[in-house]
Scaffold this active site. Structure first.
Site, short mmCIF file in Angstrom:
data_model
loop_
_atom_site.label_atom_id
_atom_site.label_comp_id
_atom_site.label_asym_id
_atom_site.label_seq_id
_atom_site.Cartn_x
_atom_site.Cartn_y
_atom_site.Cartn_z
N SER A 33 0.80 -1.22 0.00
CA SER A 33 0.00 0.00 0.00
C SER A 33 0.84 1.27 0.00
CB SER A 33 -0.94 0.00 1.22
OG SER A 33 -0.20 -0.16 2.42
N GLY A 70 -2.26 -4.07 0.95
CA GLY A 70 -2.43 -5.31 1.71
C GLY A 70 -1.48 -6.42 1.30
N ASN A 98 3.81 -5.61 5.67
CA ASN A 98 2.60 -6.27 6.14
C ASN A 98 2.90 -7.59 6.82
OD1 ASN A 98 0.61 -4.36 5.36
ND2 ASN A 98 0.82 -5.00 3.23
N ASP A 181 -4.19 6.89 10.21
CA ASP A 181 -3.84 5.55 10.71
C ASP A 181 -2.41 5.49 11.24
OD1 ASP A 181 -2.29 5.57 8.41
OD2 ASP A 181 -3.49 4.08 7.35
N HIS A 184 0.30 5.13 6.85
CA HIS A 184 0.42 5.50 5.44
C HIS A 184 0.73 6.99 5.28
CE1 HIS A 184 -2.04 1.78 5.34
NE2 HIS A 184 -1.25 1.52 4.29
#
Length: 211
Positions: A33, A70, A98, A181, A184
């Protein structure tokens, strides 16, 4: 008959001309991402910023954004063959983040990243491979956090690939440069990420232009 012959000659000329033209050298950013530009316009993601820098210098390189939100190292390994259908001159590998957030066994992640590098090298022997170093929050324990961070320099040394020490240097932990978040980057954050990449990438492109 004469019209058919004229059309045939015209099509043949166009085809030969197209074949004779040099295609731009491709730079494939293959990641998750962060590369995909999650939460922002894809035109603001760091690969697009890199393309802007290249265009401003009038260099013949085309950036391909192969980011997928993801994505894990295992997922990247499954789709790398499809992404390598066209030749690449520079391959930037940005995966593993991830995996770390999910606490996946580091040997599994390292093996997947190694296999991706092997596939790139087999398909594009002349390509320059770059590896983007990543880090994970300390909540998974100091040992895991330390080993995760060390995994990237170790892979870079073993494979003699160019290492971006920490892709999110100057961005990670800075609220002003991250989305809500805290993971990012914002559009401004991506500009900083692009500078981290460009510092390593620019000399590589300069050499390739001289070949």
């Amino acid at each position: 008959m004469k019209r058919f012959f004229t059309l045939f000659v015209t099509l043949l000329f166009v085809t030969l001309t197209a074949v004779g033209q040099d295609e731009p050298h491709r730079i494939l950013f293959f990641g998750d991402s962060i590369t995909a530009g999650y939460g922002i316009d894809k035109k603001e993601a760091y690969p697009a910023v890199i393309q802007q820098k290249i265009d401003s210098l009038n260099w013949d390189f085309e950036v391909v954004n192969g980011g997928l939100s993801g994505e894990t190292s295992a997922g990247g390994l499954r789709r790398i063959d499809w992404m390598l259908r066209q030749p690449v001159s520079v391959f930037v590998l940005e995966l593993g983040g991830n995996d770390g957030l999910r606490g996946i066994d580091l040997e599994v992640t390292k093996s997947n990243l190694q296999k991706i590098i092997d596939k790139v090298r087999k398909q594009n022997p002349e390509a320059t491979v770059m590896l983007a170093g990543m880090q994970v929050p300390p909540n998974l324990g100091p040992e895991y956090t330390k080993e995760f961070k060390q995994m990237y320099p170790a892979l870079a040394e073993t494979n003699e690939v160019q290492l971006i020490p920490f892709l999110l240097q100057g961005v990670g932990g800075d609220r002003a440069l991250n989305q809500s978040d805290g993971i990012h980057p914002t559009a401004e954050g991506h500009k900083v990420v692009a500078e981290n990449v460009w510092e390593i990438l620019k000399p590589i492109l300069e050499k390739k232009r001289q070949l």
